[in-house]
Design a protein around this motif. Structure first.
Motif, PDB file in Angstrom:
ATOM      1  N   GLY A   1       0.626  -1.294  -0.058  1.00 54.69           N
ATOM      2  CA  GLY A   1       0.044   0.047   0.092  1.00 54.69           C
ATOM      3  C   GLY A   1       0.815   1.116  -0.042  1.00 54.69           C
ATOM      4  O   GLY A   1       0.470   1.979  -0.661  1.00 54.69           O
ATOM      5  N   SER A   2       2.104   1.333   0.780  1.00 53.47           N
ATOM      6  CA  SER A   2       2.790   2.319   0.895  1.00 53.47           C
ATOM      7  C   SER A   2       3.452   2.840  -0.600  1.00 53.47           C
ATOM      8  O   SER A   2       3.547   3.905  -1.014  1.00 53.47           O
ATOM      9  N   TYR A   3       3.766   1.730  -1.357  1.00 51.12           N
ATOM     10  CA  TYR A   3       4.208   1.893  -2.585  1.00 51.12           C
ATOM     11  C   TYR A   3       3.185   2.493  -3.585  1.00 51.12           C
ATOM     12  O   TYR A   3       3.382   3.236  -4.381  1.00 51.12           O
TER      13      TYR A   3
ATOM     14  N   TRP B   1      10.310  14.539   4.814  1.00 52.68           N
ATOM     15  CA  TRP B   1       9.160  14.547   5.577  1.00 52.68           C
ATOM     16  C   TRP B   1       7.809  14.186   4.791  1.00 52.68           C
ATOM     17  O   TRP B   1       6.629  14.326   5.060  1.00 52.68           O
ATOM     18  N   SER B   2       7.940  13.663   3.461  1.00 54.97           N
ATOM     19  CA  SER B   2       6.809  13.093   2.859  1.00 54.97           C
ATOM     20  C   SER B   2       6.629  11.814   3.130  1.00 54.97           C
ATOM     21  O   SER B   2       5.779  11.106   2.560  1.00 54.97           O
ATOM     22  N   LEU B   3       7.447  10.963   3.803  1.00 54.20           N
ATOM     23  CA  LEU B   3       7.246   9.449   3.874  1.00 54.20           C
ATOM     24  C   LEU B   3       6.011   8.924   4.609  1.00 54.20           C
ATOM     25  O   LEU B   3       5.613   9.747   5.503  1.00 54.20           O
ATOM     26  N   ASP B   4       5.690   8.070   4.192  1.00 53.29           N
ATOM     27  CA  ASP B   4       4.534   7.269   4.720  1.00 53.29           C
ATOM     28  C   ASP B   4       5.100   6.122   5.608  1.00 53.29           C
ATOM     29  O   ASP B   4       5.640   5.234   5.230  1.00 53.29           O
ATOM     30  N   ASN B   5       5.094   6.473   7.162  1.00 47.39           N
ATOM     31  CA  ASN B   5       5.998   5.834   8.206  1.00 47.39           C
ATOM     32  C   ASN B   5       5.104   4.734   8.879  1.00 47.39           C
ATOM     33  O   ASN B   5       5.614   4.370   9.912  1.00 47.39           O
ATOM     34  N   GLU B   6       3.910   4.738   8.206  1.00 45.28           N
ATOM     35  CA  GLU B   6       3.142   3.593   8.908  1.00 45.28           C
ATOM     36  C   GLU B   6       3.043   2.130   8.279  1.00 45.28           C
ATOM     37  O   GLU B   6       2.952   2.156   7.095  1.00 45.28           O
TER      38      GLU B   6
ATOM     39  N   THR C   1       9.794  -7.600   2.718  1.00 49.76           N
ATOM     40  CA  THR C   1       8.907  -6.585   3.126  1.00 49.76           C
ATOM     41  C   THR C   1       9.583  -5.376   3.306  1.00 49.76           C
ATOM     42  O   THR C   1       9.155  -4.537   2.496  1.00 49.76           O
ATOM     43  N   TRP C   2      10.804  -5.251   3.951  1.00 50.14           N
ATOM     44  CA  TRP C   2      11.261  -3.952   4.334  1.00 50.14           C
ATOM     45  C   TRP C   2      11.899  -3.413   2.732  1.00 50.14           C
ATOM     46  O   TRP C   2      12.203  -2.221   2.915  1.00 50.14           O
ATOM     47  N   THR C   3      12.446  -4.226   1.917  1.00 45.91           N
ATOM     48  CA  THR C   3      12.725  -3.998   0.612  1.00 45.91           C
ATOM     49  C   THR C   3      11.980  -3.032   0.041  1.00 45.91           C
ATOM     50  O   THR C   3      12.071  -1.902  -0.624  1.00 45.91           O
ATOM     51  N   LEU C   4      10.669  -3.905  -0.131  1.00 44.65           N
ATOM     52  CA  LEU C   4       9.524  -3.018  -0.937  1.00 44.65           C
ATOM     53  C   LEU C   4       9.150  -1.639  -0.219  1.00 44.65           C
ATOM     54  O   LEU C   4       8.913  -0.684  -0.661  1.00 44.65           O
ATOM     55  N   GLN C   5       9.300  -1.777   1.356  1.00 49.34           N
ATOM     56  CA  GLN C   5       8.811  -0.352   1.856  1.00 49.34           C
ATOM     57  C   GLN C   5      10.037   0.654   1.655  1.00 49.34           C
ATOM     58  O   GLN C   5       9.571   1.700   1.581  1.00 49.34           O
ATOM     59  N   GLY C   6      11.132   0.221   1.675  1.00 48.40           N
ATOM     60  CA  GLY C   6      12.174   1.271   1.345  1.00 48.40           C
ATOM     61  C   GLY C   6      12.135   1.771  -0.077  1.00 48.40           C
ATOM     62  O   GLY C   6      12.438   3.098  -0.273  1.00 48.40           O
ATOM     63  N   CYS C   7      11.636   1.024  -0.977  1.00 47.48           N
ATOM     64  CA  CYS C   7      11.461   1.461  -2.230  1.00 47.48           C
ATOM     65  C   CYS C   7      10.312   2.395  -2.112  1.00 47.48           C
ATOM     66  O   CYS C   7      10.472   3.594  -2.977  1.00 47.48           O
ATOM     67  N   ALA C   8       9.286   2.331  -1.536  1.00 48.74           N
ATOM     68  CA  ALA C   8       8.135   3.176  -1.185  1.00 48.74           C
ATOM     69  C   ALA C   8       8.699   4.581  -0.663  1.00 48.74           C
ATOM     70  O   ALA C   8       8.221   5.541  -1.230  1.00 48.74           O
ATOM     71  N   ASN C   9       9.544   4.215   0.155  1.00 46.51           N
ATOM     72  CA  ASN C   9      10.019   5.492   1.031  1.00 46.51           C
ATOM     73  C   ASN C   9      10.866   6.396  -0.012  1.00 46.51           C
ATOM     74  O   ASN C   9      10.780   7.589  -0.026  1.00 46.51           O
ATOM     75  N   SER C  10      11.741   5.712  -0.666  1.00 45.53           N
ATOM     76  CA  SER C  10      12.382   6.546  -1.696  1.00 45.53           C
ATOM     77  C   SER C  10      11.714   7.180  -2.768  1.00 45.53           C
ATOM     78  O   SER C  10      12.107   8.196  -3.087  1.00 45.53           O
ATOM     79  N   LEU C  11      10.648   6.489  -3.378  1.00 44.41           N
ATOM     80  CA  LEU C  11       9.832   6.894  -4.131  1.00 44.41           C
ATOM     81  C   LEU C  11       8.874   8.322  -3.757  1.00 44.41           C
ATOM     82  O   LEU C  11       8.709   9.339  -4.503  1.00 44.41           O
ATOM     83  N   ALA C  12       8.594   8.443  -2.411  1.00 43.90           N
ATOM     84  CA  ALA C  12       7.907   9.267  -1.869  1.00 43.90           C
ATOM     85  C   ALA C  12       8.697  10.839  -1.974  1.00 43.90           C
ATOM     86  O   ALA C  12       8.026  11.833  -2.115  1.00 43.90           O
ATOM     87  N   GLY C  13       9.909  10.728  -2.017  1.00 34.99           N
ATOM     88  CA  GLY C  13      10.695  11.706  -2.257  1.00 34.99           C
ATOM     89  C   GLY C  13      11.437  12.344  -0.926  1.00 34.99           C
ATOM     90  O   GLY C  13      12.255  11.652  -0.234  1.00 34.99           O
ATOM     91  N   ASP C  14      11.003  13.515  -0.551  1.00 34.79           N
ATOM     92  CA  ASP C  14      11.584  14.202   0.764  1.00 34.79           C
ATOM     93  C   ASP C  14      11.369  13.405   2.125  1.00 34.79           C
ATOM     94  O   ASP C  14      10.153  12.817   2.177  1.00 34.79           O
TER      95      ASP C  14
END
Length: 772
Positions: free
Chosen positions: A656-658, A766-771, A751-764
């Motif tokens: 969902g984060s991605y 402060w824009s991360l979805d950390n849930e 799982t965390w590799t996929l979440q890390g990709c989503a975090n990087s894609l989000a940009g800055d």
């Protein structure tokens, strides 16, 4: 006169005889502070006696200081008038001299005159040529006659990697790149490969008959093994499952398979997993298009590049540690001719071969014993990659790479000559567009001629290993030109999901431009299902994608779903390809070149990279759903293996984060100002991180070089997790393929590799979805 001079000096050089109060707008200590600056000189304060201090009162009605000093006598008044006149005269003279000096000094008239019209706002962007004009220019440059001439120039009967023939072709490509003004350079490697025995031969012995094939499979272990032979169709997992379902125990068996469907390396790896003793591979065709005595060549490294320097480049005879790729096979493998295979199949006993395998004979029995002896020789070769570049006018340090292998064992016309010709013709056409037609690509195009391709994309992989840290940040796509014309009725493409939408629009454009593009599908219905296929391990695009995280594409114009039957044989010649295509090789090559050229030019032309993030969203969701179903099945059937505490919540959340991050980036792109170069660069860099961040950071490139968790292979991938669950379900954790703790660890890391990709894609940050 002295008194007048003194007075003038005081007026010009002295300081005013008053205080000036400045209200500072800055708040020094949080209040409205005021600073008083004393501007009178100490000398003047000594004059006038009790006049000192009177000037502190700004409301005083007392006479000015000068009037007090001199009084209003006629003498003083005349003196003051003379002084004022003198001051005026001096000021006039100074002004005259300054003005004259300006007139006499040199000046730039262009800077002195005002602009008739204000200059346009300069963004630094290259003038953007209309895309329709770009397509028209490329179509004008590419024509069938030029490809026919290129075939004649680059066709060669012997250009094996590292041979004089290969070197000769390398010099021809280098010369072409120089002619086109592309500042070419070379990349040299010293690699170790396997060739046929230096003396003697490999040997097969079956029921008193000795076969001595001259074909071979590079990287096969040497040795001699004996076991019962079993026929296994193409050697796919499904074929071996079929045999085991028929109570065939493959342990210690020699598995006979035919070429096609999957790579030679995958066939051998599949057999090794079932504990087979050796593998024999024969030509895949069942018709008479290949004679009984045509030899077959290939390699069986389950990887790419030099397997004796895994993860790092083979530069300049550097002394590397004694390591080997984990993808090297553990059992001997050898090719045999069609005639040899027929001889063996005729003598097999046991169950009949199933009709769906389209081969007549029996599957084999315990008494059908065969001996395989492999004596290949490990040799070192010097290979050269050749490069040329067309530099971009905005983001020159961002580039698409177009590549084709140059070497082949034998003629290799479809395997390498066609691709090399397309590479050179695209380089000529696009460089001419830039030089003479005003086309200014925003980003750069790198053209690469690889060597060592027949041994497993060695040249391409060694280059990636040598410059991985730089390429993963700057190369945003790879287009592979190997084997692009092998037929005339079907179009197949394998690519990163990021490129699927661009591929669809390119098919439409090329089809409308060329009547010979009839093999392209109509973009209606389920066209994607009919066109897209998995990226093959043998393709040079695969290490770009799964090893380096660079979106890649490989495509082919073909006549059926099977591989071109002449690959890896001495029959891969111009006349054979002409026979299959109805003498339309130059025209079909023109279509293939247009497709590759349109993909490349679109990627360097537009302000933003044409990559569809939503395609990966669907791909990820499908994989997650598949894993979820298997987890629930294992928990239901083997509850002692996977506790209920192991849930899919984290993996669902990462997916969902991605999805949210990709939609957010799509919204940013929709609202972006295309004339803002810095903003476009930031958005493009965010797009480029997607593929790269799907590479698992938790595995070694030596153990698992293809680290992509979606498109690579190994236990770290989502596909590996799915296979592991299947093993847990069917084997009840009784063998090495079913390890609960290993599964849980790989599950968490994926799982965390996929979440890390989503975090990087989000940009800055402060824009991360950390849930999660």
């Amino acid at each position: 006169m002295d008194q007048a001079r003194s007075t003038i000096s005081k007026i010009f050089n002295g300081e005013p005889h008053s205080y000036t109060r400045f209200n500072l707008t800055q708040n020094m200590e949080g209040d409205n502070s005021q600073v008083e600056m004393k501007l009178s000189s100490d000398v003047d304060e000594e004059v006038g006696g009790n006049g000192v201090g009177d000037h502190l009162n700004h409301n005083s009605n007392r006479k000015p200081y000068v009037a007090q000093k001199f009084g209003r006598t006629p003498k003083n008044l005349c003196f003051m008038a003379a002084a004022i006149f003198l001051i005026f005269l001096i000021g006039y003279l100074i002004g005259y001299l300054v003005h004259r000096k300006k007139d006499l000094s040199p000046s730039c008239s262009a800077s002195a005159l005002p602009f008739a019209n204000p200059p346009p706002h300069e963004t630094g962007a290259a003038p953007l040529m209309d895309w329709d004009k770009v397509k028209e220019l490329l179509a004008q440059k590419l024509n069938a006659n030029k490809f026919e001439a290129a075939f004649m120039e680059f066709n060669s009967e012997n250009h094996q990697a590292g041979s004089p023939g290969d070197e000769d072709l390398a010099n021809k490509v280098l010369t072409k790149f120089k002619e086109y003004g592309m500042n070419p350079w070379t990349d040299e490697h010293f690699v170790r490969v396997q060739d046929p025995p230096a003396s003697g031969t490999n040997k097969i012995t079956f029921k008193g008959t000795n076969f001595r094939p001259s074909g071979f499979l590079s990287y096969s272990p040497s040795g001699r093994v004996t076991g019962a032979v079993v026929y296994a169709n193409f050697g796919e997992e499904s074929d071996l499952d079929f045999l085991e379902d028929k109570n065939f125990n493959l342990t210690g068996k020699v598995v006979l398979v035919r070429a096609g469907k999957i790579s030679f390396a995958e066939k051998v790896a599949n057999a090794a997993k079932r504990k087979a003793a050796a593998v024999l591979i024969c030509p895949g065709t069942t018709d008479d298009s290949i004679g009984d005595n045509i030899e077959l060549f290939g390699h069986v490294h389950m990887g790419s590049g030099d397997p004796y320097t895994p993860g790092f480049p083979s530069f300049n005879h550097t002394q590397f540690p004694p390591v080997q790729s984990s993808g090297l096979p553990t059992i001997p493998a050898q090719t045999i001719t069609k005639g040899m295979a027929s001889n063996i199949l005729r003598q097999l006993s046991g169950h009949e071969i199933p009709a769906q395998w389209k081969v007549f004979g029996s599957l084999g029995d315990e008494k059908d014993v065969i001996t395989v002896e492999v004596n290949n020789t490990l040799t070192e070769k010097r290979i050269n990659n050749i490069f040329g570049v067309i530099k971009g006018f905005v983001d020159a340090d961002r580039y698409v790479v177009i590549g084709a292998k140059r070497d082949a064992r034998g003629p290799g016309f479809a395997a390498s000559t066609v691709g090399t010709s397309v590479l050179v013709e695209l380089a000529r056409s696009i460089s001419d567009m830039v030089k003479n037609d005003g086309f200014k690509p925003r980003r750069s195009i790198v053209f690469a001629s690889w060597s060592g391709g027949e041994y497993g994309s060695i040249g391409a992989t060694e280059w990636l290993e040598g410059y991985l840290s730089s390429l993963s940040m700057k190369a945003f796509s790879y287009i592979d030109l190997d084997g692009i014309v092998t037929g005339r009725s079907t179009f197949k493409v394998a690519a990163s999901p990021l490129l699927h939408s661009l591929i669809g629009s390119t098919i439409k454009e090329v089809k409308s431009l060329n009547k010979d593009a009839s093999m392209f599908p109509d973009l209606t219905g389920s066209w994607e299902t009919n066109v897209f296929e998995p990226l093959k391990l043998d393709s040079a695009a695969y290490p770009f994608l799964a090893f380096s995280g660079i979106p890649s594409i490989s495509f082919r114009l073909t006549s059926n779903d099977l591989d071109y039957q002449y690959f890896g044989t001495e029959l891969d010649k111009w006349d054979k390809l002409n026979l299959i295509t109805g003498a339309k090789v130059p025209h079909l090559t023109q279509v293939a070149a247009q497709f590759a050229g349109h993909i490349a030019l679109r990627l360097v032309h537009d302000h933003l990279l044409r990559m569809d993030l939503a395609k990966y969203d669907k791909f990820i969701r499908a994989k997650v759903v598949q894993i979820n179903v298997k987890v629930k099945n294992v928990q239901r059937m083997q509850p002692q293996l996977l506790p209920k505490a192991l849930t899919m919540q984290w993996l669902f959340s990462a997916s969902g984060s991605y999805s949210r991050a990709s939609r957010s980036l799509a919204a940013d792109i929709e609202n972006s100002d295309l004339e803002d170069i810095e903003m476009c660069r930031i958005l493009n860099d965010r797009i480029m991180t997607v593929e790269r961040n799907f590479l698992s950071p938790y595995v070694s490139p030596r153990d698992s070089p293809f680290r992509h968790i979606l498109l690579g292979f190994g236990p770290h991938t989502l596909g590996g997790l799915s296979d592991h669950l299947q093993a847990l379900r069917s084997n009840n954790n009784n063998n090495s393929n079913a390890d609960v703790e290993l599964f849980r660890n790989q599950f968490a890391l994926a799982t965390w590799t996929l979440q890390g990709c989503a975090n990087s894609l989000a940009g800055d940050i402060w824009s991360l979805d950390n849930e999660i």
